[in-house]
Write an enzyme that holds these catalytic residues in place. Sequence first.
Site, mmCIF file in Angstrom:
data_model
loop_
_atom_site.group_PDB
_atom_site.id
_atom_site.type_symbol
_atom_site.label_atom_id
_atom_site.label_comp_id
_atom_site.label_asym_id
_atom_site.label_seq_id
_atom_site.Cartn_x
_atom_site.Cartn_y
_atom_site.Cartn_z
ATOM 1 C CB CYS A 1 108.329 82.402 -36.931
ATOM 2 S SG CYS A 1 107.636 83.973 -36.398
ATOM 3 C CD GLN B 1 105.906 77.203 -31.438
ATOM 4 O OE1 GLN B 1 106.035 77.153 -32.658
ATOM 5 N NE2 GLN B 1 106.402 78.192 -30.721
ATOM 6 C CB CYS C 1 95.822 72.972 -52.557
ATOM 7 S SG CYS C 1 95.745 73.479 -50.829
ATOM 8 C CB CYS D 1 101.845 72.574 -49.990
ATOM 9 S SG CYS D 1 101.339 71.668 -48.517
ATOM 10 C CG ASP E 1 108.860 82.075 -29.665
ATOM 11 O OD1 ASP E 1 109.110 82.395 -30.839
ATOM 12 O OD2 ASP E 1 108.046 81.176 -29.367
ATOM 13 C CB CYS F 1 99.164 66.515 -51.517
ATOM 14 S SG CYS F 1 97.455 66.975 -51.230
ATOM 15 C CD GLU G 1 101.757 86.726 -24.994
ATOM 16 O OE1 GLU G 1 102.736 86.149 -25.479
ATOM 17 O OE2 GLU G 1 100.966 87.398 -25.689
ATOM 18 C CG PHE H 1 107.940 88.145 -27.323
ATOM 19 C CD1 PHE H 1 107.081 89.115 -27.837
ATOM 20 C CD2 PHE H 1 109.267 88.489 -27.101
ATOM 21 C CE1 PHE H 1 107.543 90.392 -28.135
ATOM 22 C CE2 PHE H 1 109.738 89.764 -27.394
ATOM 23 C CZ PHE H 1 108.875 90.722 -27.910
HETATM 24 C C1 LIG Z 1 105.741 83.439 -31.810
HETATM 25 S S1 LIG Z 1 104.589 83.617 -30.512
HETATM 26 C C2 LIG Z 1 105.400 82.695 -29.257
HETATM 27 C C3 LIG Z 1 104.574 82.315 -28.093
HETATM 28 C C4 LIG Z 1 105.172 81.214 -27.194
HETATM 29 N N1 LIG Z 1 106.569 81.433 -26.912
HETATM 30 C C5 LIG Z 1 104.936 79.854 -27.776
HETATM 31 O O1 LIG Z 1 105.889 79.218 -28.238
HETATM 32 O O2 LIG Z 1 103.781 79.390 -27.775
HETATM 33 C C6 LIG Z 1 104.834 85.295 -30.089
HETATM 34 C C7 LIG Z 1 104.058 85.776 -28.889
HETATM 35 O O3 LIG Z 1 104.361 87.145 -28.699
HETATM 36 C C8 LIG Z 1 103.197 87.833 -28.273
HETATM 37 N N2 LIG Z 1 103.391 89.249 -28.604
HETATM 38 C C9 LIG Z 1 103.224 89.859 -29.803
HETATM 39 N N3 LIG Z 1 103.537 91.160 -29.710
HETATM 40 C C10 LIG Z 1 103.925 91.373 -28.429
HETATM 41 C C11 LIG Z 1 104.375 92.520 -27.713
HETATM 42 N N4 LIG Z 1 104.492 93.708 -28.318
HETATM 43 N N5 LIG Z 1 104.701 92.393 -26.407
HETATM 44 C C12 LIG Z 1 104.590 91.189 -25.780
HETATM 45 N N6 LIG Z 1 104.158 90.074 -26.417
HETATM 46 C C13 LIG Z 1 103.832 90.163 -27.715
HETATM 47 C C14 LIG Z 1 102.074 87.134 -29.000
HETATM 48 O O4 LIG Z 1 100.831 87.308 -28.337
HETATM 49 C C15 LIG Z 1 102.549 85.676 -29.005
HETATM 50 O O5 LIG Z 1 102.050 84.993 -27.899
#
Ligand SMILES: C[S@@+](CC[C@H](N)C(=O)[O-])C[C@H]1O[C@@H](n2cnc3c(N)ncnc32)[C@H](O)[C@@H]1O
Length: 407
Positions: free
Chosen positions: A362, A241, A64, A67, A336, A58, A288, A268
């Site tokens: 992540c 994602q 920038c 990256c 997640d 790039c 969630e 999550f």
């Molecule tokens: C990495 S994202 C994953 C979401 C989903 N699995 C996806 O792939 O789209 C983490 C998720 O955890 C939720 N989250 C964060 N803190 C939380 C908590 N204390 N209890 C429940 N959910 C939570 C966030 O709102 C978010 O949607």
Amino acid sequence: MSEFTIIRLGHQGDGIAEGPVFAPMTLPGEVVSGTLDGNRLRDLRIVTPSGDRVAAPCRHYKSCGGCQLQHASDTFVADWKLGVVRQALAAQGLEAEFRPIVTSAPKTRRRASLSVKRTKKGAMAGFHARGSDVIIQIPDCQLLNPNLMAAIPVAEKLATIGGSRKGELSVLVTLSEVGLDIAVSGGKELDEPLRLALSAETETHKLARLAWDGEVIGQREPPVQRFGKALVAPPPGAFMQATPDGEAALLAAVREIVGNAAQVADLFAGCGTFALPLAERAEVHAVEGEAAMVAALDLGWRRAEGLKKVTHEARDLFRRPLMPDELRKFDAVVIDPPRAGAEAQVRELAGSEVPKIAFVSCNPVTFARDARILTEAGYDLQWVQVVDQFRWSAHVELVAYFTGKDV
Ligand SMILES: C[S@@+](CC[C@H](N)C(=O)[O-])C[C@H]1O[C@@H](n2cnc3c(N)ncnc32)[C@H](O)[C@@H]1O
């Protein structure tokens, strides 16, 4: 000017020489010269380049801040990302089998957070320059899906209407199935004239949706995302994602782990990225923290055809994790969490009889901490699949497969 030898890369992707001295855009083994500014090297010159050094694809890369690793070969970046996870596990006394990394192609990012500020002539949208508040324009960005680039002039127009002279707007732009979904924060406070002006822009630019500080100003169509057979309109700014193929790679690994489990918990769960596709074969309980995301997931499920039952709850899993007696009915759990990990929930999983866990993360450091809790309780870490959907950045994502005591 002094010379330094780069020993390793830090977690932000900067080269690190003894000291520590931080040298951005360098690679291990390189001899570099520059001027020390605190513990950072400025006016960098590469004296002896690494064999892993490549020309950045790039033209914006030098300035920038979007990256960090375009100066490194794909093989180097892949090995480095695998190494980051391997080291995080080793720090907890763990080892794993690693599957080959899956890396998203250039120009596939479907979401970006643009920084936008008003200028004398109008407004300017882009990313922050490396290590600075200055915004630089990115017309030839190699990360973003070309359809997302169309959001740049829109973001600039929104800033001329609703940006303050001093402040900077943050404009989160997302590609949906029906057009651009834009969520703005940091602008002027909403009043009726501003609402009307912004609403007109929704029509002019045929935006799917425009939200301003969380309030939906205009919506021509629900900005749906496809999760398997379901179409879901996430609330403004909700997690998703970063690339479609990154999401597909995470989902493929999760599906493989879940296998033919009949009862699955998705913890999550966000707006149903995993829960809804998994509901093609299993009954799913999605948990969630954000009620609006749970509501979007539920609506998507109700409108889809051919899915098994999906139940859900909005619940803070840090404070109120699912307990072993609640986990008993599940044949598999998908978890997640955000970057902080899921220590409280993982402690309850560790005390449960859940046979299979698909752990999506992540953050390799919190993942490794949580993995240790599971393995100390008798779970086996079968394999790790690293997924690089944040190409050329220092971010690392993964799916890990844990089997329970009796599997
Ligand atoms: C990495 S994202 C994953 C979401 C989903 N699995 C996806 O792939 O789209 C983490 C998720 O955890 C939720 N989250 C964060 N803190 C939380 C908590 N204390 N209890 C429940 N959910 C939570 C966030 O709102 C978010 O949607």
